[in-house]
Design a protein around this motif. Sequence first.
Motif, mmCIF file in Angstrom:
data_model
loop_
_atom_site.group_PDB
_atom_site.id
_atom_site.type_symbol
_atom_site.label_atom_id
_atom_site.label_comp_id
_atom_site.label_asym_id
_atom_site.label_seq_id
_atom_site.Cartn_x
_atom_site.Cartn_y
_atom_site.Cartn_z
ATOM 1 N N PHE A 145 10.842 -8.746 -4.007
ATOM 2 C CA PHE A 145 10.216 -8.895 -5.325
ATOM 3 C C PHE A 145 8.932 -8.075 -5.301
ATOM 4 C CE2 PHE A 145 8.328 -10.553 -9.077
ATOM 5 C CZ PHE A 145 9.333 -11.172 -9.818
ATOM 6 N N ASP A 146 8.952 -6.928 -5.999
ATOM 7 C CA ASP A 146 7.888 -5.935 -5.893
ATOM 8 C C ASP A 146 6.914 -6.046 -7.062
ATOM 9 O OD1 ASP A 146 6.339 -3.737 -5.361
ATOM 10 O OD2 ASP A 146 7.906 -2.248 -5.708
ATOM 11 N N ASN A 147 5.676 -6.395 -6.738
ATOM 12 C CA ASN A 147 4.619 -6.455 -7.746
ATOM 13 C C ASN A 147 3.622 -5.305 -7.618
ATOM 14 O OD1 ASN A 147 5.102 -8.987 -9.252
ATOM 15 N ND2 ASN A 147 4.834 -9.954 -7.257
ATOM 16 N N VAL A 148 3.756 -4.473 -6.576
ATOM 17 C CA VAL A 148 2.672 -3.530 -6.289
ATOM 18 C C VAL A 148 3.072 -2.060 -6.241
ATOM 19 C CG1 VAL A 148 1.391 -5.311 -5.037
ATOM 20 C CG2 VAL A 148 2.822 -3.724 -3.753
ATOM 21 N N GLY A 149 4.310 -1.739 -5.824
ATOM 22 C CA GLY A 149 4.665 -0.331 -5.636
ATOM 23 C C GLY A 149 3.898 0.282 -4.475
ATOM 24 N N GLY A 150 3.896 1.628 -4.406
ATOM 25 C CA GLY A 150 3.092 2.339 -3.416
ATOM 26 C C GLY A 150 3.580 2.170 -1.984
ATOM 27 N N PRO A 151 2.706 2.434 -1.006
ATOM 28 C CA PRO A 151 3.087 2.442 0.412
ATOM 29 C C PRO A 151 3.636 1.108 0.926
ATOM 30 C CG PRO A 151 0.911 3.442 0.124
ATOM 31 C CD PRO A 151 1.303 2.854 -1.205
ATOM 32 N N ILE A 152 3.160 -0.014 0.353
ATOM 33 C CA ILE A 152 3.673 -1.321 0.786
ATOM 34 C C ILE A 152 5.167 -1.397 0.512
ATOM 35 C CG2 ILE A 152 3.650 -3.801 0.239
ATOM 36 C CD1 ILE A 152 0.604 -3.504 -0.188
ATOM 37 N N LEU A 205 11.218 -0.982 1.992
ATOM 38 C CA LEU A 205 12.496 -0.261 1.838
ATOM 39 C C LEU A 205 13.130 0.092 3.169
ATOM 40 C CD1 LEU A 205 11.968 2.234 -1.123
ATOM 41 C CD2 LEU A 205 13.788 0.545 -0.925
ATOM 42 N N VAL A 206 12.301 0.434 4.142
ATOM 43 C CA VAL A 206 12.803 0.808 5.471
ATOM 44 C C VAL A 206 13.534 -0.369 6.127
ATOM 45 C CG1 VAL A 206 12.057 1.580 7.778
ATOM 46 C CG2 VAL A 206 10.972 2.518 5.739
ATOM 47 N N ASN A 207 13.239 -1.587 5.673
ATOM 48 C CA ASN A 207 13.766 -2.801 6.309
ATOM 49 C C ASN A 207 14.850 -3.516 5.497
ATOM 50 O OD1 ASN A 207 12.064 -3.435 8.878
ATOM 51 N ND2 ASN A 207 10.554 -2.767 7.373
ATOM 52 N N ILE A 208 15.356 -2.889 4.431
ATOM 53 C CA ILE A 208 16.320 -3.618 3.598
ATOM 54 C C ILE A 208 17.718 -3.646 4.237
ATOM 55 C CG2 ILE A 208 15.113 -3.261 1.408
ATOM 56 C CD1 ILE A 208 17.180 -1.032 0.762
ATOM 57 N N ASN A 209 18.449 -4.696 3.897
ATOM 58 C CA ASN A 209 19.821 -4.888 4.367
ATOM 59 C C ASN A 209 20.836 -4.266 3.407
ATOM 60 O OD1 ASN A 209 19.169 -6.345 6.668
ATOM 61 N ND2 ASN A 209 19.180 -8.311 5.598
ATOM 62 N N VAL A 212 -0.142 11.776 -10.731
ATOM 63 C CA VAL A 212 1.165 11.207 -10.412
ATOM 64 C C VAL A 212 1.204 10.920 -8.911
ATOM 65 C CG1 VAL A 212 3.655 11.606 -10.376
ATOM 66 C CG2 VAL A 212 2.285 12.461 -12.290
ATOM 67 N N PRO A 213 1.486 9.660 -8.512
ATOM 68 C CA PRO A 213 1.468 9.336 -7.078
ATOM 69 C C PRO A 213 2.637 9.973 -6.331
ATOM 70 C CG PRO A 213 2.171 7.435 -8.362
ATOM 71 C CD PRO A 213 1.801 8.491 -9.344
ATOM 72 N N LYS A 214 2.368 10.365 -5.078
ATOM 73 C CA LYS A 214 3.448 10.836 -4.213
ATOM 74 C C LYS A 214 4.077 9.605 -3.567
ATOM 75 C CE LYS A 214 1.607 15.417 -3.133
ATOM 76 N NZ LYS A 214 0.518 15.408 -4.129
ATOM 77 N N SER A 215 5.390 9.538 -3.603
ATOM 78 C CA SER A 215 6.046 8.337 -3.113
ATOM 79 C C SER A 215 7.279 8.711 -2.308
ATOM 80 C CB SER A 215 6.432 7.449 -4.298
ATOM 81 O OG SER A 215 6.743 6.157 -3.870
ATOM 82 N N LEU A 216 7.694 7.764 -1.482
ATOM 83 C CA LEU A 216 8.914 7.919 -0.708
ATOM 84 C C LEU A 216 10.103 8.118 -1.647
ATOM 85 C CD1 LEU A 216 9.608 7.397 2.393
ATOM 86 C CD2 LEU A 216 10.301 5.130 1.656
#
Length: 332
Positions: free
Chosen positions: A219-226, A231-235, A254-258
């Motif tokens: 449940f994402d309330n923040v976005g960004g690096p957190i 995402l790296v840990n999702i099943n 505009v933020p740079k994002s994964l």
Amino acid sequence: MTKTILLKNRPEGKPSISDFEFISEEIDTALAKGELLLETKYVSVDPYLRGRMSDAKSYVPPFQLNKPIQSGVVAKVLESKNDKFASGDYVSGMLNWQTQQISHGEGLTKVDPSKAPLSAYLGILGMTGLTAYTGLTQIGKPKAGETLVVSGAAGAVGSVVGQIGKILGLKVIGIAGTDEKIELLKSKFGFDAGINYKTTKDMKAAIAEAAPNGVDIYFDNVGGPISDAVLVNINRLARIIVCGAISVYNNTEVPKSLSVQPFLVKNSALMQGFIVSNYTDKFPEAIEQLSNWLAQDKLTYSETIVEGFDNIPQAFIDLFDGKNKGKMVVEV
């Protein structure tokens, strides 16, 4: 005489007090048929209001310059010429940042101060609770035994999401920005674990340690690096619920994002944004369920209550520095 707060300037980056203007004016209290005179008691300040201060296309129209700002408000009916409401009733709805105002009654809901404190109707029994409940149940589709990660977990929505997750039999991990908030997540809201993102050097590793079986629901309330680290840990078949992105609301570039696509493809995962009004048909069910859990002491909530109408803009600005625990409300 009524006081009103207007949007004076469209903020560049983080809002400041100079972006708001206070005016005092007389209002005509001679009501026409169908009208109500309302006195504001509690005002909700929420991160999403920042988006409405920019002149950009979004899911709700932007605020107009030199016009009153609106948000969730609980008000007392001082006088009524509307058959649905009586003098002395309390109502909630989207109303102006104004000490007194005239309403036609559209979009107002009666609230019962004997069932819960009035401020709760802006939080756990209002948009906050509805957002948490509908997002988690409709997109997250939780199954007992799964692992839920919540970012912005000590905020108004996040703290309710985690509690609902525990009621539904999930392992719940919260991410917040102070040790005090992490302790609150575990002691007051029943989270299984918490991660302080400000003092954690490797978020990917910290999430992997807290969620050794991987993340089924985020449940994402923040976005960004957190969110990148989650995402790296999702099943496989993970569900990612995008409720907000407070980490980037004040960005001027505009933020740079994964790139999320490889993680979604590799895990056949779902990532869906939502706004609470998508699920208006679920509101009666949600309010009934939340009220029952509250009455059974299965749910609790945290509020930061700021006193005074003049402090509404500062309370709003303080959200972006994480100065709230749970729902930020101004008591007029």
